[in-house]
Design an enzyme around this catalytic site. Structure first.
Site, PDB file in Angstrom:
ATOM      1  CE  LYS A  71      -1.563   2.750   3.227  1.00  0.00           C
ATOM      2  NZ  LYS A  71      -2.432   3.546   4.318  1.00  0.00           N
ATOM      3  CE  LYS A  95      -7.348   2.900   2.807  1.00  0.00           C
ATOM      4  NZ  LYS A  95      -6.691   1.856   3.975  1.00  0.00           N
TER       5      LYS A  95
END
Ligand code: 13P
Length: 341
Positions: free
Chosen positions: A139, A222
């Site tokens: 991420k 995201k």
């Protein structure tokens, strides 16, 4: 990219993108977790961080609603009470372990008010170490503040380039990249202004991903939801948030992307769940899964119940289970606020 790397990426996507499940973000950096602990009256130590994350991951049954968990790099090397490495605790439940790989943000030169995230140097080498520790996805977060001048065009372009370079390195190393452009909720801007900024930001991100030949089928986006600023006097309804968020995503995200997992971004746990549910109700046949990758909105009630004390462990786990369940339902449009009681 060779066949076996593609197969590896596809296998990770298959394990992460599961109907009615989402991602638990537990990747707070050391300063951020210290802030969260301070709010419950606890002093952050390495041992307390380990104990807290171990408590979250060993919650019985969360795998019914959680398909992936994002860890801070230090957590990859930590163990549960019984000596099992924490990534292994997750993997045994069928929860895919992932790792936050960015190194935080600094001001972006010549773009007053904008920021940029660091951490590309040595990324491939770090990913190889994280893979040996059990991580399968990564991420990286870029952050955009809204003001009259921000984000600037330079800020939007530079941040998109960073996300794309990170994502390309990840895929080359067999990691699914979670691409996180967060438009902050801070400020008094309108819902319409957030829509306009979010559209420009996500559009630039996908242009850059394309330019860097990132394979859309093997990423997870995201984003933040489209919301009015926290200081804005008029709150938006669930339907308005859902409609604005869907408008932006339809305009900017290729149908090849398998999943969009929202961050909670300072919404209350109840708001984050209700908005996710409204998004799924409004757009039931979306080309992508529409799910969650929440940190605060999943952890806050658990953190408060725990208060840094081991005797509160099972109360905290119950709180986490409850929020995971409600968000699992919201990610397939089956939540209603009666379930909060
Ligand atoms: P929040 O859900 O608290 O906004 O955090 C999301 C996040 O970026 C952590 O990975």
């Amino acid at each position: 990219m060779n066949r076996s790397t593609k197969d590896e990426l596809q296998a990770t996507i298959t394990d992460m993108v599961v109907p009615c499940k989402g991602i638990l973000a537990a990747d707070e950096s050391s300063p951020t977790i210290a802030k969260r602990f301070a709010a419950i009256g606890a002093t952050s130590t390495v041992e307390l961080q380990r104990a807290y994350r171990s408590l979250l991951f060993t919650t019985s049954g969360i795998e019914k609603f959680i398909s992936g968990a994002i860890l801070f790099e230090d957590t990859l090397g930590q163990i549960a009470e019984d000596g099992t490495p924490l990534p292994e605790v997750l993997a045994r439940k069928g929860i895919v372990p992932g790792v936050k790989v960015d190194k935080g943000k600094i001001p972006l030169a010549n773009a007053s008010g904008d920021e940029i995230t660091q951490g590309l140097d040595g990324l491939a080498e770090r990913l190889r170490i994280y893979k040996a520790q059990g991580a399968r996805f990564a991420k990286w977060r870029e952050v955009y503040s809204i003001s009259e001048q921000n984000p600037t065009i330079l800020g939007i372009e530079a941040n998109a380039e960073m996300l794309a370079r990170y994502a390309a390195v990840c895929q080359e190393e067999g990691f699914v990249p979670i691409v996180e452009p967060e438009v902050l909720i801070d400020g008094n801007h309108t819902l319409e202004r957030c829509l306009e900024v979010s559209e420009a930001v996500i559009h630039a991100v996908f242009q850059a991903l394309h330019r860097h030949r990132v394979i859309m089928e093997y990423i997870v986006l995201k984003p933040s939801m489209v919301l009015p600023g926290k200081e804005h006097p008029v709150k938006a309804s669930l339907e308005q948030v859902a409609a604005a968020t869907i408008t932006v995503l339809r305009r900017t995200v290729p149908a090849a992307v398998p999943s969009i997992n929202f961050l909670s971004g300072g919404q209350s746990p109840e708001e984050a769940t209700a908005n996710l549910n409204a998004i799924n109700i409004l757009f039931p046949n979306a080309p992508w899964a529409l799910s969650f990758s929440y940190a605060r909105a999943l952890q806050q009630p658990a953190l408060q119940a725990w208060a840094g004390k081991s005797e509160n462990g099972s109360a905290a786990q119950q709180m986490l289970y409850h929020r995971a369940q409600l968000n699992g339902w919201a990610s397939c449009g089956k939540y209603n606020s009666e379930l909060e009681k």
